[in-house]
Design a protein around this motif. Structure first.
Motif: not given
Ligand code: GDP
Length: 296
Positions: A112-113, A222, A224, A248-249, A254, A277
């Motif tokens: 998930n980051g 995440d 999205s 994130t992302k 998303a 990133e």
């Protein structure tokens, strides 16, 4: 972000509502149905969508509107306000105090980051003059130690971890203690995102919380993530005291709905969005501007 799609659908629903020659309560219901459909497709949790729909209807109070009222604008404002209310649970967000150790523990499922976000947040506070450091309490994933150490070095943030230990609780305790002694102000603790069994992961999170007594727990997800977002956020919330959410992302696909679901499940505000990133791709989250973007 694909947020625009949701915004234009909601705008479309409101446009076709006001294009009707006769605007009665049924017209409003139709518009709300279309808005609900758009929200569902944007990954907002089903329960939240029906709650939202009920609340908007209650806020508009259609039958009491004077004949000359701009109904489209009134509904639009009710949608905006209701989305803002859902995204703002009224809890104080992550706000480290200076000249004391603020222990911030990060939780979330692998991929998930989380590790990237730990470094981003440490770097964010470092740039704002806080004495900041990172502790790697992920003793499960082989690469976690190196990933965090390398990224910490990139942004010149002190790092603590153990290459050999498999005892995450002990490593976290030692790292936090060491950095407390060094008068660090923001102590970011990265944790594991996967175990052989999911139950073991949640058990470890609860043990870590008890051991390091974090001032704040951040749940990383995440952005999205689809309809699974609500359950995932809830699973963490049930085991540890989640205080903030980071999505994130958000530079990717998303659709925005994950944010609403995560807040609803955790009752914790979104504090940052990850938008890439790189270590400086972190945006402070503002409810009104996010909803404004969502609605176009
Ligand atoms: P963890 O397993 O949860 O610790 O996840 P990682 O921090 O290792 O991140 C997984 C992948 O997602 C990596 O390739 C990161 O570079 C990437 N990533 C993390 N945050 C973001 C973000 O905000 N935007 C984009 N595009 N990628 C991200």
């Amino acid at each position: 972000m694909v947020l625009e799609a949701l915004g234009s659908r909601i705008a479309g629903a409101l446009r076709s509502m006001s294009a009707k020659t006769v605007m009665d309560e049924e017209t409003l219901d139709e518009a709300l149905k279309e808005i609900a459909r758009a929200l569902l497709e944007a990954d907002v949790n089903v329960k939240q969508v029906s709650l939202l729909r009920r609340n908007i209807k209650a806020a508009v109070r259609w039958s009491e509107l004077p004949p000359g009222a701009n109904k489209r604008r009134i509904v639009q404002k009710a949608v905006f306000d209701e989305l803002c209310r859902m995204l703002d649970p009224g809890e104080p967000p992550l706000s480290p105090e200076r000249q004391r150790a603020n222990v911030v523990m990060f939780v979330g499922l692998q991929g998930n980051g989380k590790t990237t976000t730990c470094v981003k947040v440490a770097y964010y506070y470092k740039r704002r003059g806080y004495r900041t450091c990172l502790v790697c309490a992920d003793t499960f994933r082989a690469g976690a130690f190196d990933q965090l150490r390398q990224n910490a070095a990139k942004v010149r943030v002190p790092f603590y971890g153990s290459y050999e230990s498999t005892d995450a609780v002990q490593v976290a305790r030692d790292g936090v203690e060491m950095f407390r002694q060094q008068a660090m102000e923001v102590i970011v603790v990265d944790t594991s995102g996967r175990h052989k069994q999911e139950a073991a992961l949640f058990e470890e999170m609860a043990q870590l919380e008890a051991a390091v007594q974090p001032d704040h727990i951040v749940f990383v997800m995440d952005g999205s993530m689809g309809q699974a977002a609500y359950d995932q956020a809830l699973a963490f919330r049930q085991r540890v005291r989640v205080g903030s959410v980071i999505l994130t992302k958000m530079d990717g696909h998303a659709r925005g709905g994950g944010a609403l679901s995560a807040v609803a499940a955790t009752h914790a505000p979104v504090v940052f969005l990850g938008t890439g990133e790189h270590m400086d791709e972190l945006e402070a989250f503002r409810v009104e501007s996010f909803v404004g973007r969502l609605l176009g």
